[in-house]
Design an enzyme around this catalytic site. Structure first.
Site, PDB file in Angstrom:
ATOM      1  N   LYS A 106       0.856  -1.188   0.000  1.00  0.00           N
ATOM      2  CA  LYS A 106       0.000   0.000   0.000  1.00  0.00           C
ATOM      3  C   LYS A 106       0.883   1.226   0.000  1.00  0.00           C
ATOM      4  O   LYS A 106       2.014   1.188   0.503  1.00  0.00           O
ATOM      5  CB  LYS A 106      -0.882   0.020   1.255  1.00  0.00           C
TER       6      LYS A 106
HETATM    7  N1  GLU Z   1      -7.148  -0.077  -3.438  1.00  0.00           N
HETATM    8  C1  GLU Z   1      -7.859  -1.267  -3.785  1.00  0.00           C
HETATM    9  C2  GLU Z   1      -7.921  -2.217  -2.607  1.00  0.00           C
HETATM   10  O1  GLU Z   1      -7.817  -1.805  -1.474  1.00  0.00           O
HETATM   11  C3  GLU Z   1      -7.332  -1.918  -5.049  1.00  0.00           C
HETATM   12  C4  GLU Z   1      -5.889  -2.349  -5.002  1.00  0.00           C
HETATM   13  C5  GLU Z   1      -5.370  -2.830  -6.357  1.00  0.00           C
HETATM   14  O2  GLU Z   1      -6.117  -2.906  -7.312  1.00  0.00           O
HETATM   15  O3  GLU Z   1      -4.181  -3.119  -6.403  1.00  0.00           O
HETATM   16  O4  GLU Z   1      -8.157  -3.390  -2.759  1.00  0.00           O
END
Ligand code: GLU
Length: 416
Positions: A106
């Site tokens: 993240k």
């Molecule tokens: N931000 C989204 C999540 O929390 C998508 C992450 C992604 O597609 O890599 O799952």
């Protein structure tokens, strides 16, 4: 359990709980408790009227045992390292639960994107990308949209990375516009996933989607799409909210008209012939399904007793605290956890990455039917684990995800 735990402490607590049930080896447990790699960057951006301003950003890779690190990038004034660590760990479990070959990561930048001009937002994104370029890449760590970011920001990220590489690298990021290698279906994927897992839960309970009442906190990337898709499938969306407030109509909102209203005014507030409702009140409305699709820590020990939904489907990451989990469980309210309920987004991100690497693109119906197949299988596996171990769906989802990551870690062995 104290409510003042931050998201990372909550994530660790959840891991420890399932490590006990799985009788996880202490060494593997210790590996999974720590993020593999954390990068903090401080960088300047020129801001109109106030000159050079310093910003802080993070990129955390929790685990890469099953493949490259994967996870969104968040622009929010209150983001911090522990929040990003928790979100990275949740991505590791999420990717393992839907069984796609990624680890978890993240990113975050402490900023209020709404207070920046478009040019400043672009500068901030390009400089942050440059700062984290030493750890991201199509086979190492692939960012995507999250709270406060969107396809345009992913496009700037892709362009910046490509400028440094000297050639175009579409697979370095997902959630891009289709015109530059994005996938059909990615924008709606998280919302569609929320609806698909709700349908699976309805089948277990013998409930019908037609006329089911839905309340949604949040009308952004996740809540907005979920509202449209629930509405299309015959459910009655009786309330929605965004940062400015919410609206309710027990007869069901006209979602296509509401989408136009939001386009014109920037908010759901003041949509004609509806009653105002606050973000707190929306959680206590009587309905079949409550979808918290905003930020973490919304349903807590203090308000879980007031929830009058029959089912909670977590569109956001971490919207329910452990105290609230226990209260909802004891009140017989079924909860579909974030790591399963919102996994549609990262699943279509995986499809986007595969399409970029192959330079071979799929139709929206191919994307959506493959997404449905993956989510239905994941739902069935999590449901089965909850029956085998007699645990709630969050614990069951973690059991499935943590076991897969632990197995990969053990099979690869400890280097050197
Ligand atoms: N931000 C989204 C999540 O929390 C998508 C992450 C992604 O597609 O890599 O799952």
């Amino acid at each position: 359990m104290p409510e003042e735990m931050n998201p990372y402490q909550i994530a660790l607590r959840q891991l420890d709980h399932v490590a006990g049930i799985l009788k996880l080896d202490d060494g593997i447990h210790a590996i999974l408790q720590k993020p593999k790699r954390e990068l903090t960057v401080n960088f300047p951006v020129q801001i109109e009227g106030s000159g050079t301003q310093m910003f802080t950003g993070y990129r955390v890779q929790h685990n890469t045992s099953r493949g490259p690190a994967k996870g969104g990038l968040r622009f929010h004034p209150e983001t911090n390292l522990d929040e990003v660590r928790a979100l990275a760990m949740w991505m590791t479990w999420k990717c393992a639960i839907v069984n796609i070959p990624f680890g978890g990561a993240k990113g975050g930048v402490v900023c209020d994107p709404k207070s920046l001009t478009l040019a400043e937002l672009e500068d901030l994104t390009r400089r942050y990308t440059t700062e984290i370029s030493i750890i991201i890449g199509p086979s190492s760590d692939i960012p995507a949209p999250d709270v406060g970011t969107n396809g345009q920001i992913m496009a700037w990220l892709m362009d910046t990375y490509s400028m440094h590489a000297g050639h175009t690298v579409p697979a370095v990021v997902t959630g891009k516009p289709v015109s530059i290698g994005g996938s059909e279906g990615r924008i709606d994927a998280t919302g569609l996933g929320v609806v698909l897992v709700t349908e699976e839960a309805f089948k277990k309970r013998n409930w019908a989607m037609d006329g089911a009442t839905i309340a949604i906190q949040g009308f952004g990337n996740v809540g907005g799409a979920a509202a449209r898709i629930f509405h299309k499938r015959g459910a009655k969306v009786i309330a929605v909210s965004d940062v400015s407030g919410g609206i309710t109509d027990s007869r069901g909102l006209d979602i296509p008209a509401l989408v136009l209203h939001v386009k014109q005014t920037g908010s759901v507030v003041d949509f004609p012939s509806t009653e105002p409702v606050s973000n707190e009140e929306i959680l206590a409305l009587e309905c079949d399904v409550l979808v918290p699709a905003a930020l973490q820590g919304q349903i807590t020990g203090a308000n879980a007793g007031q929830v009058r939904a029959r089912m909670v489907v977590e569109g956001a990451n971490g919207p329910t605290t452990p105290d609230a989990d226990a209260i909802l469980g004891s009140r017989g309210i079924l909860l579909i956890p974030d790591v399963l309920a919102n996994a549609g987004g990262v699943t279509v991100s995986y499809f986007e990455w595969v399409q970029d690497i192959q330079s071979f693109f799929w139709s929206e119906s191919q994307v959506n039917s493959r997404l449905a197949r993956i989510l239905r299988r994941a739902f069935a596996e999590v449901w089965a684990a909850s029956e085998t171990h007699r645990v709630d769906l969050r614990t069951a989802a973690y059991l499935v995800g943590v076991a897969r990551v632990a197995e990969a870690t053990l099979t690869r062995g400890i280097y050197p």
